[in-house]
Design a protein around this motif. Structure first.
Motif, PDB file in Angstrom:
ATOM      1  N   TRP A   1      -4.704   9.609  -0.117  1.00 41.07           N
ATOM      2  CA  TRP A   1      -4.924   9.734   1.323  1.00 41.07           C
ATOM      3  C   TRP A   1      -5.534   8.460   1.900  1.00 41.07           C
ATOM      4  N   SER A   2      -6.401   7.810   1.131  1.00 35.96           N
ATOM      5  CA  SER A   2      -7.009   6.559   1.588  1.00 35.96           C
ATOM      6  C   SER A   2      -5.968   5.449   1.712  1.00 35.96           C
ATOM      7  N   LEU A   3      -5.012   5.409   0.773  1.00 33.07           N
ATOM      8  CA  LEU A   3      -3.933   4.416   0.851  1.00 33.07           C
ATOM      9  C   LEU A   3      -3.063   4.663   2.082  1.00 33.07           C
TER      10      LEU A   3
ATOM     11  N   GLN B   1      -5.479  -3.776  12.381  1.00 32.77           N
ATOM     12  CA  GLN B   1      -6.910  -3.707  12.098  1.00 32.77           C
ATOM     13  C   GLN B   1      -7.774  -3.783  13.364  1.00 32.77           C
ATOM     14  N   LYS B   2      -7.222  -3.329  14.473  1.00 36.18           N
ATOM     15  CA  LYS B   2      -7.959  -3.389  15.733  1.00 36.18           C
ATOM     16  C   LYS B   2      -8.816  -2.149  15.982  1.00 36.18           C
ATOM     17  N   VAL B   3      -8.710  -1.175  15.092  1.00 37.01           N
ATOM     18  CA  VAL B   3      -9.556   0.015  15.136  1.00 37.01           C
ATOM     19  C   VAL B   3     -10.183   0.151  13.755  1.00 37.01           C
ATOM     20  N   ALA B   4     -11.422   0.598  13.690  1.00 40.89           N
ATOM     21  CA  ALA B   4     -12.112   0.735  12.409  1.00 40.89           C
ATOM     22  C   ALA B   4     -11.328   1.641  11.459  1.00 40.89           C
ATOM     23  N   TYR B   5     -11.288   1.252  10.198  1.00 35.47           N
ATOM     24  CA  TYR B   5     -10.510   1.994   9.207  1.00 35.47           C
ATOM     25  C   TYR B   5     -10.905   3.470   9.120  1.00 35.47           C
ATOM     26  N   PRO B   6     -12.198   3.833   9.050  1.00 37.25           N
ATOM     27  CA  PRO B   6     -12.546   5.263   8.964  1.00 37.25           C
ATOM     28  C   PRO B   6     -12.002   6.075  10.132  1.00 37.25           C
ATOM     29  N   GLU B   7     -11.975   5.460  11.331  1.00 37.57           N
ATOM     30  CA  GLU B   7     -11.476   6.177  12.497  1.00 37.57           C
ATOM     31  C   GLU B   7      -9.965   6.380  12.404  1.00 37.57           C
TER      32      GLU B   7
ATOM     33  N   LEU C   1       0.826  -1.208   0.000  1.00 33.52           N
ATOM     34  CA  LEU C   1       0.000   0.000   0.000  1.00 33.52           C
ATOM     35  C   LEU C   1       0.863   1.262   0.000  1.00 33.52           C
ATOM     36  N   ALA C   2       1.963   1.239   0.764  1.00 34.65           N
ATOM     37  CA  ALA C   2       2.869   2.393   0.779  1.00 34.65           C
ATOM     38  C   ALA C   2       3.471   2.624  -0.603  1.00 34.65           C
ATOM     39  N   ALA C   3       3.886   1.533  -1.265  1.00 33.12           N
ATOM     40  CA  ALA C   3       4.449   1.656  -2.611  1.00 33.12           C
ATOM     41  C   ALA C   3       3.408   2.197  -3.592  1.00 33.12           C
ATOM     42  N   ALA C   4       2.168   1.704  -3.479  1.00 34.73           N
ATOM     43  CA  ALA C   4       1.093   2.185  -4.357  1.00 34.73           C
ATOM     44  C   ALA C   4       0.835   3.670  -4.129  1.00 34.73           C
ATOM     45  N   SER C   5       0.893   4.105  -2.869  1.00 34.42           N
ATOM     46  CA  SER C   5       0.687   5.513  -2.560  1.00 34.42           C
ATOM     47  C   SER C   5       1.769   6.377  -3.198  1.00 34.42           C
ATOM     48  N   PHE C   6       3.013   5.949  -3.111  1.00 38.52           N
ATOM     49  CA  PHE C   6       4.109   6.730  -3.692  1.00 38.52           C
ATOM     50  C   PHE C   6       4.017   6.767  -5.212  1.00 38.52           C
ATOM     51  N   VAL C   7       3.651   5.653  -5.818  1.00 34.63           N
ATOM     52  CA  VAL C   7       3.491   5.642  -7.274  1.00 34.63           C
ATOM     53  C   VAL C   7       2.375   6.598  -7.678  1.00 34.63           C
ATOM     54  N   LEU C   8       1.272   6.566  -6.938  1.00 35.08           N
ATOM     55  CA  LEU C   8       0.146   7.436  -7.252  1.00 35.08           C
ATOM     56  C   LEU C   8       0.528   8.903  -7.070  1.00 35.08           C
ATOM     57  N   TYR C   9       1.185   9.223  -5.962  1.00 39.01           N
ATOM     58  CA  TYR C   9       1.596  10.615  -5.747  1.00 39.01           C
ATOM     59  C   TYR C   9       2.572  11.071  -6.827  1.00 39.01           C
ATOM     60  N   SER C  10       3.407  10.165  -7.302  1.00 36.47           N
ATOM     61  CA  SER C  10       4.402  10.526  -8.313  1.00 36.47           C
ATOM     62  C   SER C  10       3.767  10.920  -9.640  1.00 36.47           C
TER      63      SER C  10
ATOM     64  N   TYR D   1      -7.442  16.201   0.343  1.00 37.49           N
ATOM     65  CA  TYR D   1      -7.516  16.247   1.797  1.00 37.49           C
ATOM     66  C   TYR D   1      -8.823  16.878   2.246  1.00 37.49           C
ATOM     67  N   LEU D   2      -9.208  17.987   1.602  1.00 32.08           N
ATOM     68  CA  LEU D   2     -10.456  18.662   1.977  1.00 32.08           C
ATOM     69  C   LEU D   2     -11.643  17.710   1.915  1.00 32.08           C
ATOM     70  N   VAL D   3     -11.716  16.947   0.842  1.00 31.22           N
ATOM     71  CA  VAL D   3     -12.872  16.079   0.637  1.00 31.22           C
ATOM     72  C   VAL D   3     -12.827  14.862   1.570  1.00 31.22           C
ATOM     73  N   VAL D   4     -11.662  14.198   1.654  1.00 34.54           N
ATOM     74  CA  VAL D   4     -11.557  13.004   2.502  1.00 34.54           C
ATOM     75  C   VAL D   4     -11.733  13.376   3.972  1.00 34.54           C
ATOM     76  N   ALA D   5     -11.047  14.439   4.412  1.00 38.53           N
ATOM     77  CA  ALA D   5     -11.182  14.863   5.806  1.00 38.53           C
ATOM     78  C   ALA D   5     -12.593  15.354   6.091  1.00 38.53           C
TER      79      ALA D   5
END
Length: 331
Positions: A224-226, A237-243, A65-74, A146-150
């Motif tokens: 941001w979701s990644l 995964q011991k806390v809900a993902y949205p939180e 997921l970290a690699a996918a995030s960096f590729v996407l940001y790039s 960020y505005l939309v996700v947050a």
């Protein structure tokens, strides 16, 4: 200005090459000092201990997921290429963006996001105006998402904030609504004034098309979701993902406000304050140490090697090729 006039100007300023050379070495010295300072501030024993306590499968998924995030940001600067029309290749643009993002996360936006982009893009032949437009559009893409996700996270999954905070869950919902309204306002602007130029305090701002704005939204929201997914996995995964995502978004803006490189201590403080009633503090910190190792340190190591390689390649390309001697050798 003609080439002859340009050369005569350089001849009239024999000190200029030395100024550029000294400036280059000072830049490298600053980067080296920042890297050493950053490395000395990290407890490497804690990093190893945090990794040893996490399942291999969890680490592998978080790394992907970290690699996918960096590729996407790039790919953010590819939008800037479309906007400005420069002719650098997609791979080159993504390389510059990756390096800038990795240094931005670890050393702050002034060094990473700004200084590295200007240096690398200028070495590749882009002028300051084009670089400024690329940088501005990339930052806009990032914070638009960020505005939309947050906004969505704060509105629909409000956090249980500590009582000593100056804002409660209701206030967080209001803040989320404001963020969503700003995001929607940007889309409306792009739809109403598509491809027009707005003038703000002497600066010309080209409004992207609605289609481009929607692409910005999709890319940034996914990124941001990644990032939230990486932390969620490392917290096992011991806390809900949205939180988890909402807490990460609070920590991200807290790190920007405090101007602490890499948000050292800030992100951890936010997570402990908001999630300590659900997870032991040690487990939270272990997950965040793993997050820093995967999302900050590993990309920084790769970006450092890539940056040196780009500098060496650019230096070799800039060396003048000796012209062959046209005169016949004398005997």
């Amino acid at each position: 200005m003609s080439a002859v006039a340009s050369m005569s100007g350089i001849t009239a300023r024999p000190w200029w090459p030395w100024v550029k050379r000294i400036g280059t070495w000072l830049f490298f010295a600053l980067i080296a000092w920042l890297l050493v300072k950053q490395a000395r501030g990290i407890d490497w024993d804690d990093v190893l201990q945090a990794f040893s306590g996490l399942p291999a499968g969890t680490l592998a998924m978080a790394g992907l997921l970290a690699a996918a995030s960096f590729v996407l940001y790039s790919t953010y600067d590819l939008l800037g290429r479309r906007l400005t029309g420069h002719n650098l290749g997609a791979g080159t643009v993504m390389g510059v963006t990756f390096i800038s993002y990795a240094f931005n996360l670890n050393l702050g936006s002034l060094v990473g996001g700004v200084a590295f982009r200007y240096r690398l893009y200028s070495r590749l032949g882009l002028d300051s105006e084009v670089i400024t437009r690329i940088l501005g559009f990339s930052m806009l893409t990032n914070w638009f998402g960020y505005l939309v996700v947050a906004g969505a996270a704060f509105c629909f999954w409000p956090l249980d904030l500590p009582p000593d905070w100056k804002i409660d869950s209701g206030g967080l919902r209001v803040l989320g609504g404001v963020l969503l309204a700003l995001g929607i306002g940007y889309l409306v602007l792009c739809g109403a004034a598509s491809e027009k130029t707005l003038h703000l305090r002497g600066h010309a701002l080209q409004v992207p098309t609605l289609r481009m704005a929607l692409l910005q939204l999709a890319m940034s929201c996914a990124n941001w979701s990644l990032m939230g997914g990486v932390v969620w996995l490392l917290l096992q995964q011991k806390v809900a993902y949205p939180e988890v995502l909402a807490v990460l978004l609070v920590g991200a803006v807290a790190g920007v406000i405090t101007h602490v490189p890499a948000g050292l201590g800030v992100l951890e403080a936010v997570f402990v304050a908001l999630l300590s009633h659900k997870l032991p503090q040690g487990q939270i910190l272990a997950g965040l140490i793993g997050y820093r190792a995967l999302y900050y340190l590993a990309p920084l190591a790769i970006a450092t090697v890539a940056y040196v390689a780009m500098e060496v390649r650019a230096r070799r390309a800039s060396k003048p090729i000796a012209a062959p001697n046209s005169k016949a050798p004398s005997h």
